[in-house]
Design a protein around this motif. Structure first.
Motif, PDB file in Angstrom:
ATOM      1  N   SER A  43     -13.175 -30.090  85.222  1.00 11.62           N
ATOM      2  CA  SER A  43     -13.786 -30.879  84.632  1.00 11.62           C
ATOM      3  C   SER A  43     -13.637 -30.467  82.961  1.00 11.62           C
ATOM      4  N   GLU A  81     -17.486 -34.199  81.859  1.00 11.41           N
ATOM      5  CA  GLU A  81     -18.652 -33.760  82.205  1.00 11.41           C
ATOM      6  C   GLU A  81     -19.153 -33.031  80.963  1.00 11.41           C
ATOM      7  N   PRO A  85     -18.918 -28.160  82.109  1.00 10.83           N
ATOM      8  CA  PRO A  85     -17.441 -28.573  82.405  1.00 10.83           C
ATOM      9  C   PRO A  85     -16.962 -27.108  82.636  1.00 10.83           C
TER      10      PRO A  85
END
Length: 192
Positions: A43, A81, A85
């Motif tokens: 992410s 995200e 992340p």
């Protein structure tokens, strides 16, 4: 009447074609941390504030850059995200005024009359033709930072001449430059 082959003319033509090629495409360079575990990253999120948004607000150009980076990372399987992340993305862009000075040697001739020989003579001498070119050079940096270790994992940089463009052209140029930077990024999300 045919033109004679002139080596200096061919050299100047080759130089002009080479420089024209350099103007249109930025020079891309990257750096990778050998300690980074790219297989663990799945992410990403953006630093706040980004280096291109030091006052905390977005501009049209910073919005284009963020969208282009997001598109490239999502195409490689990363998920955006905001919370925690794996990678934090920072984007920096700046411009510098540059000056190129090019001197090209050339031969000229001076003609004089000799009274003793009762004739004209050409005397060659060397001189230089100098051209000065002022332009703006732009640099775009994209940093991928390991959020857990707080260490730079990968950096991509594009350096090139900045041209005056209309807004639509600017968007195309930003998208193309970000794509060229990420063409040098060999990793995909979660791949070992």
């Amino acid at each position: 009447m045919s033109r004679a082959y002139h080596p200096l003319r061919c050299l100047l033509l080759l130089l002009a074609v080479t420089l024209a090629g350099c103007v249109s495409r930025p020079v891309i360079s990257t750096d990778t941390d050998p300690q980074a575990d790219f297989g663990a990253y799945r992410s990403f999120g953006f630093y706040s504030p980004l280096a291109i948004e030091p006052d905390g607000y977005a501009t049209p150009a910073s919005g284009l850059m963020k969208a282009a980076v997001r598109r490239e990372l999502e195409a490689r399987g990363y998920v955006y995200e905001e919370g925690t992340p794996d990678l934090l993305v920072n984007i920096n862009a700046y411009m510098n005024e540059r000056t190129d000075v090019v001197s090209i040697p050339e031969i000229r001739h001076s003609i004089y009359y000799s009274y003793r020989a009762n004739a004209y003579f050409a005397s060659p001498y060397w001189t230089e033709r100098t051209s000065v070119n002022n332009y703006t050079e732009g640099t775009l940096n994209i940093d991928l930072v390991d959020a857990r270790r707080k260490a730079l994992a990968w950096e991509g940089m594009a350096v090139g001449r900045v041209a005056r463009m209309k807004p639509g052209q600017r968007a195309e140029r930003i998208n193309a430059t970000v794509a060229e930077i990420f063409a040098q990024y060999p990793h995909r999300a979660g791949s070992r």
